[in-house]
Design a protein around this motif. Structure first.
Motif, PDB file in Angstrom:
ATOM      1  N   HIS A  17      -4.346   9.513   1.971  1.00 27.95           N
ATOM      2  CA  HIS A  17      -4.971   8.960   0.758  1.00 27.95           C
ATOM      3  C   HIS A  17      -3.882   8.517  -0.209  1.00 27.95           C
ATOM      4  O   HIS A  17      -2.690   8.637   0.092  1.00 27.95           O
ATOM      5  CB  HIS A  17      -5.917   9.990   0.120  1.00 27.95           C
ATOM      6  CG  HIS A  17      -7.170   9.360  -0.441  1.00 27.95           C
ATOM      7  ND1 HIS A  17      -7.136   8.424  -1.431  1.00 27.95           N
ATOM      8  CD2 HIS A  17      -8.480   9.523  -0.124  1.00 27.95           C
ATOM      9  CE1 HIS A  17      -8.393   8.039  -1.712  1.00 27.95           C
ATOM     10  NE2 HIS A  17      -9.228   8.690  -0.922  1.00 27.95           N
ATOM     11  N   LEU A  21      -2.178  -3.866  -2.377  1.00 27.18           N
ATOM     12  CA  LEU A  21      -2.912  -4.958  -1.745  1.00 27.18           C
ATOM     13  C   LEU A  21      -4.398  -4.832  -2.082  1.00 27.18           C
ATOM     14  O   LEU A  21      -4.881  -3.753  -2.446  1.00 27.18           O
ATOM     15  CB  LEU A  21      -2.724  -4.904  -0.231  1.00 27.18           C
ATOM     16  CG  LEU A  21      -1.278  -4.854   0.283  1.00 27.18           C
ATOM     17  CD1 LEU A  21      -1.257  -4.773   1.812  1.00 27.18           C
ATOM     18  CD2 LEU A  21      -0.495  -6.067  -0.195  1.00 27.18           C
ATOM     19  N   GLU A  22      -5.085  -5.948  -1.942  1.00 29.24           N
ATOM     20  CA  GLU A  22      -6.524  -5.985  -2.228  1.00 29.24           C
ATOM     21  C   GLU A  22      -7.262  -4.873  -1.474  1.00 29.24           C
ATOM     22  O   GLU A  22      -7.028  -4.668  -0.287  1.00 29.24           O
ATOM     23  CB  GLU A  22      -7.061  -7.353  -1.779  1.00 29.24           C
ATOM     24  CG  GLU A  22      -8.560  -7.526  -1.985  1.00 29.24           C
ATOM     25  CD  GLU A  22      -9.046  -8.839  -1.371  1.00 29.24           C
ATOM     26  OE1 GLU A  22      -8.241  -9.779  -1.235  1.00 29.24           O
ATOM     27  OE2 GLU A  22     -10.238  -8.910  -1.032  1.00 29.24           O
ATOM     28  N   GLY A  23      -8.124  -4.175  -2.187  1.00 30.86           N
ATOM     29  CA  GLY A  23      -8.974  -3.171  -1.556  1.00 30.86           C
ATOM     30  C   GLY A  23      -8.388  -1.771  -1.552  1.00 30.86           C
ATOM     31  O   GLY A  23      -9.107  -0.807  -1.273  1.00 30.86           O
ATOM     32  N   GLN A  24      -7.094  -1.637  -1.856  1.00 34.26           N
ATOM     33  CA  GLN A  24      -6.494  -0.299  -1.827  1.00 34.26           C
ATOM     34  C   GLN A  24      -6.990   0.529  -3.013  1.00 34.26           C
ATOM     35  O   GLN A  24      -7.520  -0.020  -3.972  1.00 34.26           O
ATOM     36  CB  GLN A  24      -4.955  -0.424  -1.778  1.00 34.26           C
ATOM     37  CG  GLN A  24      -4.507  -1.062  -0.456  1.00 34.26           C
ATOM     38  CD  GLN A  24      -2.997  -1.177  -0.280  1.00 34.26           C
ATOM     39  OE1 GLN A  24      -2.251  -1.213  -1.253  1.00 34.26           O
ATOM     40  NE2 GLN A  24      -2.569  -1.264   0.974  1.00 34.26           N
ATOM     41  N   PRO A  25      -6.851   1.860  -2.965  1.00 29.85           N
ATOM     42  CA  PRO A  25      -7.508   2.720  -3.960  1.00 29.85           C
ATOM     43  C   PRO A  25      -7.060   2.483  -5.402  1.00 29.85           C
ATOM     44  O   PRO A  25      -7.830   2.743  -6.323  1.00 29.85           O
ATOM     45  CB  PRO A  25      -7.135   4.133  -3.503  1.00 29.85           C
ATOM     46  CG  PRO A  25      -6.876   4.004  -2.043  1.00 29.85           C
ATOM     47  CD  PRO A  25      -6.266   2.643  -1.866  1.00 29.85           C
ATOM     48  N   LEU A  43      -9.901   2.662   2.922  1.00 33.34           N
ATOM     49  CA  LEU A  43      -8.868   2.768   1.885  1.00 33.34           C
ATOM     50  C   LEU A  43      -7.847   1.638   2.011  1.00 33.34           C
ATOM     51  O   LEU A  43      -6.978   1.498   1.182  1.00 33.34           O
ATOM     52  CB  LEU A  43      -8.131   4.112   2.015  1.00 33.34           C
ATOM     53  CG  LEU A  43      -9.004   5.374   1.971  1.00 33.34           C
ATOM     54  CD1 LEU A  43      -8.158   6.603   2.300  1.00 33.34           C
ATOM     55  CD2 LEU A  43      -9.646   5.532   0.597  1.00 33.34           C
ATOM     56  N   TRP A  44      -7.916   0.842   3.074  1.00 27.53           N
ATOM     57  CA  TRP A  44      -6.979  -0.251   3.357  1.00 27.53           C
ATOM     58  C   TRP A  44      -5.530   0.202   3.417  1.00 27.53           C
ATOM     59  O   TRP A  44      -4.637  -0.440   2.825  1.00 27.53           O
ATOM     60  CB  TRP A  44      -7.141  -1.395   2.336  1.00 27.53           C
ATOM     61  CG  TRP A  44      -8.446  -2.083   2.466  1.00 27.53           C
ATOM     62  CD1 TRP A  44      -9.596  -1.795   1.788  1.00 27.53           C
ATOM     63  CD2 TRP A  44      -8.776  -3.180   3.341  1.00 27.53           C
ATOM     64  NE1 TRP A  44     -10.624  -2.626   2.200  1.00 27.53           N
ATOM     65  CE2 TRP A  44     -10.141  -3.492   3.143  1.00 27.53           C
ATOM     66  CE3 TRP A  44      -8.036  -3.918   4.285  1.00 27.53           C
ATOM     67  CZ2 TRP A  44     -10.792  -4.506   3.846  1.00 27.53           C
ATOM     68  CZ3 TRP A  44      -8.679  -4.934   4.978  1.00 27.53           C
ATOM     69  CH2 TRP A  44     -10.042  -5.203   4.747  1.00 27.53           C
TER      70      TRP A  44
END
Lengths: 317, 351
Positions: free
Chosen positions: A107, A82-86, B134-135
């Motif tokens: 993480h 999804l948008e914004g994930q690492p 980190l969403w």
């Protein structure tokens, strides 16, 4: 029946937060490509650090540097990030217990496929190209058998005291059925309100439910585009995104036949001439610019009629 | 302590997407009307109003203030709001009645979960320094919790699928349910993973909905309902926000809340478990035996309107008492990632 109007609504905001001593120290260490945890009351090492012990609530003050390799305690597989994930390719979320720590850090693990993931596997930190004193200085974790990337030499960083996190959210915002009729009427240059079947009050814009009686408002009422200024303010302060030169007047305007005022602009006269009770009429934009918005009315201007008596709008203030 | 009971409950249909606004008015107006018709009360009989909802879910500020339009708040009302599931609003209302200031309260919750991307929106309930940037999405976090239980032998994928099949079958009798029907466990297990180890059916659906409950004290409750659901225990607890410092295979805060509330002898348990493995986890944590009927309404896997889902558990459990199907019941509500914050409400009928 026509569907209510809806439109994408994108919201963005940079959250800026001060860190305090514990998290400030942790973020400063990240900027230096080091990881520091915190020893808890029972001797456990918390990574990421806890400011207060989760069990005893004691303030914690003993930082402990831990390793940059660790063990995956559990994981889930994100096939479509999804948008914004690492990572923008499939990855695993994992709880990683770093060597020397007693708690786990949440993480991402860049493993390529779920087949490459297993509980108990060993991983190491992959640092971001640039560090800034933010949790995202850890780009992700990677399996120990991944080729090791050249790592810049750790260098002392300035103490980090603030952290900024941009947040972007996307919604489909829906107008109510009543608001939709109001907005569609505006595209034809008409102003439509609704009457409460119980108290008889006319709301514009229509609200779906009478806020006094809590019943649906059903009877549609067409309103004229002229009315009375009930109250106003003169805006003298410039602000970001301002489109009208100051000073200008923002006023509450009670359309004739309505029982609730709405906010709009009063232009076409000197700001200091605007007064409570002043009679005004709508100045519409050119028809080709009309859409489903109250902005079709560019502003209101004085009609020159005698002022409305105070009693005629006193209960609408 | 003042004796307080649930005397009425109503809810909107659970649907994947409504055309309504995010302030809930369209869903709430009929719910209030049904509740008043059922209890014979009017808004003027309500001493205190309390709601649960979220501006992040709505994508706008102060959406709960717009929702007050559904009440018809004139003359002015005594009102409050929690940015949490309305089960916590019910707790506030129960405390309000305990103060003696009021003897009735109406509690409501609403959520248009479909307006944004629910999995992403819920990332914003996480630690804003170390985790939310980190969403991590809600399904990804639940998946990690599910795997911990699978790895340690506390449940299997088949156990999880059995929870889903039981939920869908029970929901056939629930006219508000979003997902209901007969499904075979073996068929469920052939479905692909959504967020490994979770399949789509292991996750509560995205649901728009609303619900409301009326509470009343003592004699007032007996006047309104033939068989009120008396609250005998009510408590909520929270676990640390350090998700990696929690034992995710159990729920210490649920256990603590249940101990404070006193759950012995319950016949029905409505558990707010938005993921299949969490129902098993909660049964284990609460020590519920096979004799306890769990989620006879279908539970959250049949429909889970955000910020009303916990309140609905209380309403469904109370309904079992009020309708005479059970003598003593438990309702549970949850909030936060992987069952972080938990509330337990125990109710019983009295002859």
């Amino acid at each position: 029946m026509t569907r209510p109007l809806s439109a994408p609504l994108d919201i963005g905001f940079d959250y800026t937060r001060s860190l305090g001593p514990t998290l400030g120290r942790f973020m400063t260490a990240l900027a230096e490509r080091r990881i520091e945890g915190m020893r808890g009351s029972d001797g456990r090492v918390f990574v990421p650090p806890a400011e207060y012990d989760p069990v005893t609530a004691e303030p914690l003050t003993e930082p402990v540097e831990v390793g940059q390799e660790g063990t995956v305690l559990t994981w889930s597989w994100i096939a479509e990030p999804l948008e914004g994930q690492p990572l923008d390719r499939p990855f695993a979320w994992a709880l990683v217990r770093l060597d020397g720590a007693d708690t786990a850090m949440l993480h991402a693990v860049d493993a390529g496929s779920p087949e490459a993931m297993r509980t108990g596997m060993r991983v190491r930190v992959r640092w971001a190209e640039e560090t800034a004193g933010h949790i995202r200085d850890i780009a992700c974790f990677e399996p120990l058998d991944a080729p090791e990337r050249p790592r810049p030499e750790p260098a002392p960083a300035e103490p980090v005291t603030m952290v900024t996190t941009p947040v972007h959210l996307h919604y489909q915002h829906s107008a109510s059925a009543e608001e939709s009729r109001f907005l569609r009427a505006l595209t034809e240059g008409r102003v439509v309100g609704q009457r409460c079947p119980v108290c008889g009050k006319v709301y514009v814009p229509p609200r779906g439910a009478c806020p006094t009686d809590g019943v649906p408002t059903t009877d549609e009422v067409e309103l004229p585009d002229r009315g009375t200024v009930t109250t106003f303010c003169i805006v003298n302060v410039p602000y970001l995104g301002q489109r009208i030169p100051t000073p200008y007047v923002a006023a509450y305007i009670l359309l004739d036949g309505a029982d609730i005022a709405f906010q709009h602009l009063v232009l076409g006269c000197d700001a200091k001439e605007v007064r409570m009770g002043m009679r005004v009429e709508a100045v519409w934009k050119p028809r080709e610019q009309w859409g489903p918005t109250l902005e079709n009315i560019d502003h209101f201007r004085p009609t020159g009629e005698p002022d409305a008596p105070y009693e005629s709008y006193a209960q609408h203030l | 302590m003042t004796d307080v009971a649930v005397v009425g409950f109503a809810q909107a249909p659970h649907v994947r997407e409504t055309e309504g606004t995010t302030n809930g008015v369209e869903m709430l107006v009929p719910v209030f009307q049904e509740l008043f018709a059922r209890t014979g009360l009017s808004k003027r009989d309500i001493g205190f109003w309390c709601s649960g909802s979220s501006d992040y879910l709505a994508g706008r500020a102060f959406s709960f203030v717009s929702a007050v339009d559904a009440i018809g708040a004139y003359p002015p009302i005594n009102e409050s709001h929690v940015e949490a599931d309305a089960a916590w609003a019910l707790y506030e209302a129960w405390v309000k009645i305990q103060t003696g200031e009021v003897d009735t309260a109406l509690v409501y919750g609403f959520g248009k979960s479909s307006a944004g991307q629910l999995r992403r929106v819920l990332a914003l309930q996480l630690d804003p320094y170390l985790v939310a940037p980190l969403w991590p999405d809600s399904v990804g976090i639940a998946g990690m919790q599910a795997r911990l239980g699978l790895d340690s032998g506390l449940w299997t994928e088949r156990d999880m699928a059995e929870v889903v099949a039981r939920s869908r079958a029970a929901a056939v009798d629930n006219p508000h349910a979003q997902l209901a029907g007969q499904v075979e466990v073996d068929d469920l297990l052939t479905e692909p993973y959504f967020v490994d180890p979770l399949r789509k059916h292991d996750c509560a659906p995205i649901t728009d909905g609303a619900a409301a409950i009326i509470l009343a004290a003592g004699e007032k409750a007996r006047e309104i309902a033939a068989r009120p659901a008396w609250i005998t225990g009510f408590a909520h607890r929270v676990d640390t926000p350090h998700i990696g410092a929690r034992d995710l295979t159990t729920s210490p805060s649920t256990v603590a809340a249940a101990k404070a509330a006193g759950i012995d002898g319950v016949e029905v348990a409505e558990l707010h478990a938005p993921f299949s493995h969490q129902e098993i986890l909660l049964r284990q944590a609460l020590g519920l035996g096979d004799a306890v009927r769990v989620n006879p309404s279908g539970g959250p896997l049949a429909g889970n309107p955000m910020f009303a889902g916990g309140l609905i558990r209380i309403g469904e459990a109370a309904g079992a008492v009020m309708g005479g199907a059970a003598g003593r019941v438990l309702a549970h509500a949850t909030s936060g990632p992987a069952l972080q914050q938990n509330l337990v409400c125990v109710m019983e009928g009295r002859e």
